[in-house]
Design a protein around this motif. Sequence first.
Motif, mmCIF file in Angstrom:
data_model
loop_
_atom_site.group_PDB
_atom_site.id
_atom_site.type_symbol
_atom_site.label_atom_id
_atom_site.label_comp_id
_atom_site.label_asym_id
_atom_site.label_seq_id
_atom_site.Cartn_x
_atom_site.Cartn_y
_atom_site.Cartn_z
ATOM 1 N N GLN A 638 0.832 -1.205 0.000
ATOM 2 C CA GLN A 638 0.000 0.000 0.000
ATOM 3 C C GLN A 638 0.862 1.250 0.000
ATOM 4 O O GLN A 638 0.610 2.208 -0.734
ATOM 5 C CB GLN A 638 -0.929 -0.002 1.218
ATOM 6 C CG GLN A 638 -1.780 1.241 1.389
ATOM 7 C CD GLN A 638 -2.745 1.448 0.248
ATOM 8 O OE1 GLN A 638 -3.172 0.499 -0.389
ATOM 9 N NE2 GLN A 638 -3.095 2.693 -0.031
ATOM 10 N N SER A 643 -1.780 -0.751 -4.584
ATOM 11 C CA SER A 643 -2.970 -0.978 -3.754
ATOM 12 C C SER A 643 -3.728 -2.233 -4.138
ATOM 13 O O SER A 643 -4.316 -2.910 -3.278
ATOM 14 C CB SER A 643 -3.896 0.241 -3.820
ATOM 15 O OG SER A 643 -3.262 1.377 -3.283
ATOM 16 N N SER A 646 -1.967 -5.045 -2.509
ATOM 17 C CA SER A 646 -2.184 -4.934 -1.066
ATOM 18 C C SER A 646 -3.547 -5.482 -0.679
ATOM 19 O O SER A 646 -3.696 -6.181 0.329
ATOM 20 C CB SER A 646 -2.065 -3.472 -0.639
ATOM 21 O OG SER A 646 -2.456 -3.298 0.706
ATOM 22 N N GLU A 676 -7.903 0.537 3.691
ATOM 23 C CA GLU A 676 -6.988 1.520 3.100
ATOM 24 C C GLU A 676 -6.803 1.285 1.607
ATOM 25 O O GLU A 676 -6.801 2.225 0.807
ATOM 26 C CB GLU A 676 -5.634 1.459 3.807
ATOM 27 C CG GLU A 676 -5.602 2.192 5.131
ATOM 28 C CD GLU A 676 -4.198 2.392 5.642
ATOM 29 O OE1 GLU A 676 -3.869 3.521 6.043
ATOM 30 O OE2 GLU A 676 -3.427 1.411 5.655
ATOM 31 N N ALA A 677 -6.648 0.015 1.230
ATOM 32 C CA ALA A 677 -6.456 -0.291 -0.185
ATOM 33 C C ALA A 677 -7.705 0.038 -0.991
ATOM 34 O O ALA A 677 -7.630 0.621 -2.082
ATOM 35 C CB ALA A 677 -6.081 -1.760 -0.348
ATOM 36 N N ALA A 680 -7.966 3.821 -1.371
ATOM 37 C CA ALA A 680 -6.989 4.342 -2.333
ATOM 38 C C ALA A 680 -7.415 4.059 -3.765
ATOM 39 O O ALA A 680 -7.139 4.852 -4.674
ATOM 40 C CB ALA A 680 -5.619 3.731 -2.067
ATOM 41 N N LEU A 863 -4.471 5.575 -9.093
ATOM 42 C CA LEU A 863 -4.887 5.989 -7.747
ATOM 43 C C LEU A 863 -5.584 7.333 -7.881
ATOM 44 O O LEU A 863 -4.925 8.369 -8.022
ATOM 45 C CB LEU A 863 -3.682 6.080 -6.805
ATOM 46 C CG LEU A 863 -2.883 4.787 -6.616
ATOM 47 C CD1 LEU A 863 -1.654 5.034 -5.761
ATOM 48 C CD2 LEU A 863 -3.758 3.690 -6.003
#
Length: 1008
Positions: A638, A643, A646, A676-677, A680, A863
């Motif tokens: 990450q 991502s 991840s 979080e991934a 993102a 991203l």
Amino acid sequence: MEQISVSPVFVGRGRETEFLGTALARAAAGEPGAVLVGGEAGIGKTRLVEEFLHGVGDPVVAAVGGCLEVGAEGLPYGPLATALRRLHSELGPAFEAAAAGMEGHLARLMPEFGEADAGPNDEFGRARLFDHTARLVERLAEDRTLVLVVEDLHWSDRSTRDLLAYLIRTLHRARVLIIATYRSDDLHRRHPLRPHLAELERLRTVRRIELERFGPAETTAQLAGILGTPAPDRVLVDRIHRRAEGNPFFVEQLAAAQREGCTAGIPDSLRDILLVRVETLPDDTQQVLRIAAEGGTRVEHDLLAAVLDRPEETLIEALRTAVGAGVLRPDTDGDGYCFRHALVREAVSDDLLPGERHRINRRFATVLAADPGLVRGEALAARLANYWYHAHEAERALPAALEAALQARRRNAFAEQLRMLERVLELWDDVPQSERSTPVRPYDRTETYPSCGCSGEQHEPGCAGLQLVDVLAEAVVAARRSGDWDRAVALVKQALALLDEEVEPARAAWFRVQLAKTCGHLERPDGGEIQYAYRLVSGLGPSAVQAEVLAMEAAQGMLGNPDRSHMAVAEQAADIARRVGADAVEQHARITLAGLHGEFGEPERAVALLTDAIGRARETGAADVLCRGLNNLSCLLQGLGRSAESLECSREGLRVAGRTGLLGTAGGCLTGNLVEALTALGRCAEAAATLDSWEYGPPLDPYHEFLDRLRGELRFLAGDLERAAELNRRARAADLARQPQNVLPSAMLAVRIHARQGRPLAARNELLAVLDIELTAGHEALLLPLLVHGAGAEADSRGLPAADLGRPVVLRRIAETAARLDPLVPLHRAWARLLDGELARARGADAREHWDAAIALLRPLKLPGPLALALLRAAESAAAAGCRDEARALLDEAAGAARASGDRYLEEEAAHLAERARLTGESAAPPREGAPAAAEEPALGLTPRERDVLRLLTLGRTNRQIAEELYISPKTASVHVSNILAKLGVGGRGEAAAVAHRLRLFEAENAV
């Protein structure tokens, strides 16, 4: 007419019964819940539950388990095991089908399933047991509504309370109602159940009701049922009600005594009231009751018979008399007896002479030792330990308590193991050294604790056997694993006071490591314990404890501010662990080493090391190592901008944790990494759903502050700044360790919130507070975005007098921090170019080349968040330069990226820019809500451009600031202001702003 002592009529409790019925209806509809039923002893808690269960019908299945007083002395999970055993008996094949695949761990609760599938050294066996029990209940509730009842929770053992709380917290969709009863008058100030109940009451699915004493009318109705008359004598009712004070059980006892002719001389004390019925029974029956009282709350028929050693007919007659008198009742399992009320058993036991009590317990212990089959196997060790202890036979009580501790450990009942080990410590000095040795080494529980050196499970000739420090070592681990962290600290200190570090440096180092682990969990400074342990083992030969010390030293450094020396320490730890065969320690050290490589600019080496360690963990089946490796790899990927990879690592980690029962320990961090991934990648709805479905919380989940911060980030993207700030504050308050991986993201969220709330000085203070922290490692993945948003807040507030003061110093601090970083991967280089652009913008310089460079780096990464920011800044620069077509194209792409990232504010900024720069068109970003249409009739004779100028004028903007926001020259802005003043017929800017406010010209726009 036959006289009875229990009213056949269920008196009162209508409101409580209705309350339980409502809770059951909710559970049947898929809204599980728990009801805690409290009340003083004898108030009728059991009767309420029995009557309620009698009224439920199909498809409701109920199972009742009661806590035994002996459970507080070391029999774990007793009531829940009993309830499950009854469900097994009632449901048969359906129960076995639901338990399919989980028999190995469920065997810890129900030994009839066979041998447990994990050894006593399983660090996470307890977590697996809890997880599999919850899954079993969920499966059983798929085709029916379950009612699980735990009675007498005030006698519950720690493991039962923990498992019950786990079920209440995690059964979010199962059709389950949990009912637990407890004595409120037994809960003294330090009773362990008090904080447990307080914690449960905070859950929205838990309700608590307290049974009140009967009033005169209810006592009359109760006595009417007991005496078999519709109108009992009023004097009798008044006297019994006054003596019983409305306690239904005491009413029963006094009514029975009245029926037997005990009309006077009844003492007011509770003990004597309870003993009235017992003392009216024949001497043989009283003798049986005295023996049974020392057997425990529940005593098996065969055990009681063996202890009494009298003819079967005589025993049966005495028991029949006791049951008929309502003092005893047959156990629901059908192979033993319980006192009808535990208070009666306590009163009988307390009435024994000291020598008499010791003799009876000695008899129980002797008989049970000769024939262990008289009790269930899982209860044997605890019962023997209890009997020998109360018999004051220290030489026999100590090894029995050791065995009970060993059995508790094998069932992952660490709290009960600790209780038994505490008893061993209490008895230690009362037992001669020659009697303390034991052929079994139950303390050799970990692969790192230095054992006595004997091979196998037997001590070799000449070995000193079990030592006090070994018991303390076992107790330390039990305390730590049961969550009694303060006790663990005290036990470690006790052990260190006994040890001579020069004679036994390895054991001293082991205890220092335990102290460091415990202080880490308590988020207290450990006083350099790992460094102290490191010095102790540095001159020794290779050992497992030496490897663990080195691995801990490296891990602590990685979580703080590491330097290159920590890499050498991690490599040394892995090498030593490999040589001594401590595989788990080796892989943990290699995972730490990978993290250090990532910190020092070697991400590919870090990925390779983690991948290899993960593969080794898969081969050995070390689930905790595998989860840690996948967790760390997902974090690393990450941070590198990978991502999608991840996300897959996090998902695999969650599958492993779910399969092995580690969700409660590793699942929170893995879930956070997954969120979080997803965030993102712009999949914010999926990220929010993942957080909503997470079934754990504090205190079960040690990562709750991490998840709160992620919830705050999602609320920030959605535009809910107040809720985002609240969640971030909560996360920061819980994070007492203040490690960079927690501090930096929370600070960045705070900076962004303050900036969007129009509080540039608050954003600046947040940034400076972080820059004041000594960060010796790179932290590019975390620091660069923080610096970008901090510099952006400075650029946005340019021209505000209060913010202009001190800005040069802040910009210099940001630039100095950035100069120490070494961005190597595309994502980090993109953030660095964004930072260059924001610093230039804050100084009023052209930043177009920086935006273009960042865009080129970000587009391949897919991203949308940072790409949308770079595109928006580039569109602003193009518009300011008069490149309208280029600005429009960049703005269209920026609006799309902002929508993909879920950032509503950036979407609105794109719309604002389109309005200000007059870039609206068929392909441009849609105008924000409340903005005037292009063909709208000008208000007060103002042109659309003059209206834009007036809107900024009401916000206190200077001519230069108006020119910058509308992409016009300051001279043109001055002309527009003059025209506005003339058209409005006012003499100055302040009067123009007052007119606009009075007419509410921009109310809708300013509310956006």
